[in-house]
Motif scaffolding. Sequence first.
Motif, PDB file in Angstrom:
ATOM      1  N   SER A  77       0.823  -1.202   0.000  1.00  0.00           N
ATOM      2  CA  SER A  77       0.000   0.000   0.000  1.00  0.00           C
ATOM      3  C   SER A  77       0.861   1.258   0.000  1.00  0.00           C
ATOM      4  CB  SER A  77      -0.920  -0.004   1.224  1.00  0.00           C
ATOM      5  OG  SER A  77      -1.770   1.117   1.238  1.00  0.00           O
ATOM      6  N   SER A  78       2.005   1.203   0.686  1.00  0.00           N
ATOM      7  CA  SER A  78       2.886   2.368   0.776  1.00  0.00           C
ATOM      8  C   SER A  78       3.610   2.669  -0.536  1.00  0.00           C
ATOM      9  CB  SER A  78       3.917   2.150   1.893  1.00  0.00           C
ATOM     10  OG  SER A  78       3.280   2.024   3.153  1.00  0.00           O
ATOM     11  N   VAL A  79       3.629   1.738  -1.449  1.00  0.00           N
ATOM     12  CA  VAL A  79       4.278   1.966  -2.745  1.00  0.00           C
ATOM     13  C   VAL A  79       3.498   2.988  -3.568  1.00  0.00           C
ATOM     14  CG1 VAL A  79       4.865   0.885  -4.954  1.00  0.00           C
ATOM     15  CG2 VAL A  79       5.392  -0.292  -2.822  1.00  0.00           C
ATOM     16  N   THR A  80       2.172   2.952  -3.509  1.00  0.00           N
ATOM     17  CA  THR A  80       1.341   3.796  -4.375  1.00  0.00           C
ATOM     18  C   THR A  80       0.597   4.904  -3.644  1.00  0.00           C
ATOM     19  OG1 THR A  80      -0.496   2.218  -4.169  1.00  0.00           O
ATOM     20  CG2 THR A  80       1.007   1.925  -6.034  1.00  0.00           C
ATOM     21  N   MET A  81       0.160   4.649  -2.413  1.00  0.00           N
ATOM     22  CA  MET A  81      -0.724   5.588  -1.734  1.00  0.00           C
ATOM     23  C   MET A  81      -0.087   6.941  -1.425  1.00  0.00           C
ATOM     24  SD  MET A  81      -3.813   4.543  -1.446  1.00  0.00           S
ATOM     25  CE  MET A  81      -4.502   5.428  -0.052  1.00  0.00           C
ATOM     26  N   PRO A  82       1.114   7.006  -0.838  1.00  0.00           N
ATOM     27  CA  PRO A  82       1.694   8.326  -0.542  1.00  0.00           C
ATOM     28  C   PRO A  82       1.846   9.196  -1.784  1.00  0.00           C
ATOM     29  CG  PRO A  82       2.874   6.614   0.653  1.00  0.00           C
ATOM     30  CD  PRO A  82       1.965   5.913  -0.311  1.00  0.00           C
ATOM     31  N   LYS A  83       2.273   8.601  -2.900  1.00  0.00           N
ATOM     32  CA  LYS A  83       2.431   9.382  -4.126  1.00  0.00           C
ATOM     33  C   LYS A  83       1.077   9.854  -4.646  1.00  0.00           C
ATOM     34  CE  LYS A  83       4.630  11.165  -7.587  1.00  0.00           C
ATOM     35  NZ  LYS A  83       5.392  12.418  -7.374  1.00  0.00           N
ATOM     36  N   LEU A  84       0.059   9.003  -4.565  1.00  0.00           N
ATOM     37  CA  LEU A  84      -1.285   9.402  -4.985  1.00  0.00           C
ATOM     38  C   LEU A  84      -1.788  10.562  -4.141  1.00  0.00           C
ATOM     39  CD1 LEU A  84      -3.966   9.043  -6.518  1.00  0.00           C
ATOM     40  CD2 LEU A  84      -4.585   7.293  -4.841  1.00  0.00           C
ATOM     41  N   LEU A  85      -1.622  10.471  -2.826  1.00  0.00           N
ATOM     42  CA  LEU A  85      -2.071  11.536  -1.934  1.00  0.00           C
ATOM     43  C   LEU A  85      -1.324  12.835  -2.204  1.00  0.00           C
ATOM     44  CD1 LEU A  85      -2.343   9.467   1.366  1.00  0.00           C
ATOM     45  CD2 LEU A  85      -4.246  10.363   0.018  1.00  0.00           C
ATOM     46  N   GLN A  86      -0.019  12.704  -2.467  1.00  0.00           N
ATOM     47  CA  GLN A  86       0.776  13.895  -2.781  1.00  0.00           C
ATOM     48  C   GLN A  86       0.290  14.545  -4.071  1.00  0.00           C
ATOM     49  OE1 GLN A  86       4.969  13.132  -3.352  1.00  0.00           O
ATOM     50  NE2 GLN A  86       5.291  15.107  -4.342  1.00  0.00           N
ATOM     51  N   ASN A  87       0.045  13.735  -5.085  1.00  0.00           N
ATOM     52  CA  ASN A  87      -0.386  14.274  -6.379  1.00  0.00           C
ATOM     53  C   ASN A  87      -1.771  14.908  -6.311  1.00  0.00           C
ATOM     54  OD1 ASN A  87       2.016  13.420  -7.436  1.00  0.00           O
ATOM     55  ND2 ASN A  87       1.181  11.667  -8.540  1.00  0.00           N
ATOM     56  N   MET A  88      -2.620  14.383  -5.433  1.00  0.00           N
ATOM     57  CA  MET A  88      -3.956  14.953  -5.310  1.00  0.00           C
ATOM     58  C   MET A  88      -3.919  16.361  -4.697  1.00  0.00           C
ATOM     59  SD  MET A  88      -6.261  11.656  -4.150  1.00  0.00           S
ATOM     60  CE  MET A  88      -7.817  12.537  -4.266  1.00  0.00           C
ATOM     61  N   GLN A  89      -2.852  16.662  -3.953  1.00  0.00           N
ATOM     62  CA  GLN A  89      -2.708  17.983  -3.348  1.00  0.00           C
ATOM     63  C   GLN A  89      -1.747  18.879  -4.118  1.00  0.00           C
ATOM     64  OE1 GLN A  89      -4.309  19.205  -0.317  1.00  0.00           O
ATOM     65  NE2 GLN A  89      -5.607  17.528  -1.044  1.00  0.00           N
TER      66      GLN A  89
END
Length: 315
Positions: A77-89
């Motif tokens: 989950s940590s492979v994709t989620m942090p980058k997704l959250l960053q990109n959403m902001q």
Amino acid sequence: MSCLPKGNQTVISWFLLLGLPIPPERQHLFYALFLAMYLTTVLGNLLIIILIQLDSHLHTPMYSLLSNLSFSDLCFSSVTMPKLLQNMQSQDPSIPYAGCLAQMYFFLLFGDLESFLLVAMAYDRYVAICFPLRYTSIMSPKLCVGLVVLSWVLTTFHAMLHTLLMARLSFCDNNVIPHFFCDMSALLKLSCSDTHVNELVIFITGGLILVIPFVLIVVSYARIVSSILKVPSARGIRKAFSTCGSHLSVVSLFYGTVIGLYLCSSGNPSTVKESVMAITYTMVTPMLNPFIYSLRNRDMKRALGRVICKKKMMV
């Protein structure tokens, strides 16, 4: 700067992750939802790992494998989620070329690792039900460690193989990935090099990494069902369900989403349907696994109670 000159070509050094098809007015709502899901995944899997380490009653092969599965879910989950959250902001959803390959590598590594660990857990349940008197001798600590090490070695080799093959390709014009992470199939479509070798390796290794483990799990449960039917009893059925129910739920969730995403897809990763499948595979499954094992597992509930009681006594 997203491109660098190389001879007469322009080689891409950055990619742009298109993300999820979410309307701008709902970005904050989905950001809060995904953040809550990620925190739940991290805390839930950490709780399982900590409980198994602290409670001596859970120092068994089954829970040792479960601890590794929780670690794999947490990392996956940590492979994709942090980058997704960053990109959403962020207004700049870019990812460096090296970062994209690294994300692809770890995505393959932990995704494959979960597949192999589920096979090892299926074998553990098979031995527990079909050979209960020999369980301790068959599922020895040495065999358990060997299964985990073998899983790590095979998945590391598989992920590295695909990453090295991807690194030899060139990306010249389009640098927009129609996904929220660096998916291997999406990258292959962007390449301006010959991808036949990559596709051949994907076809060959795909069977080894997904099909064979799935078949082994099915065979294990077929043997379990056959063993139960030989001496049918309500007690035996209840015992088998309590022993295998959690694992079978995780297997169904994991392989159901994988099959739906990669084998039943339309070939366009930007569709809403496949975005939902990808979210289920990368976010929902790792988040639900701790709930499945904790809510349907008496040993985990008792371990949590013992740990809480010890903490209260120490205070």
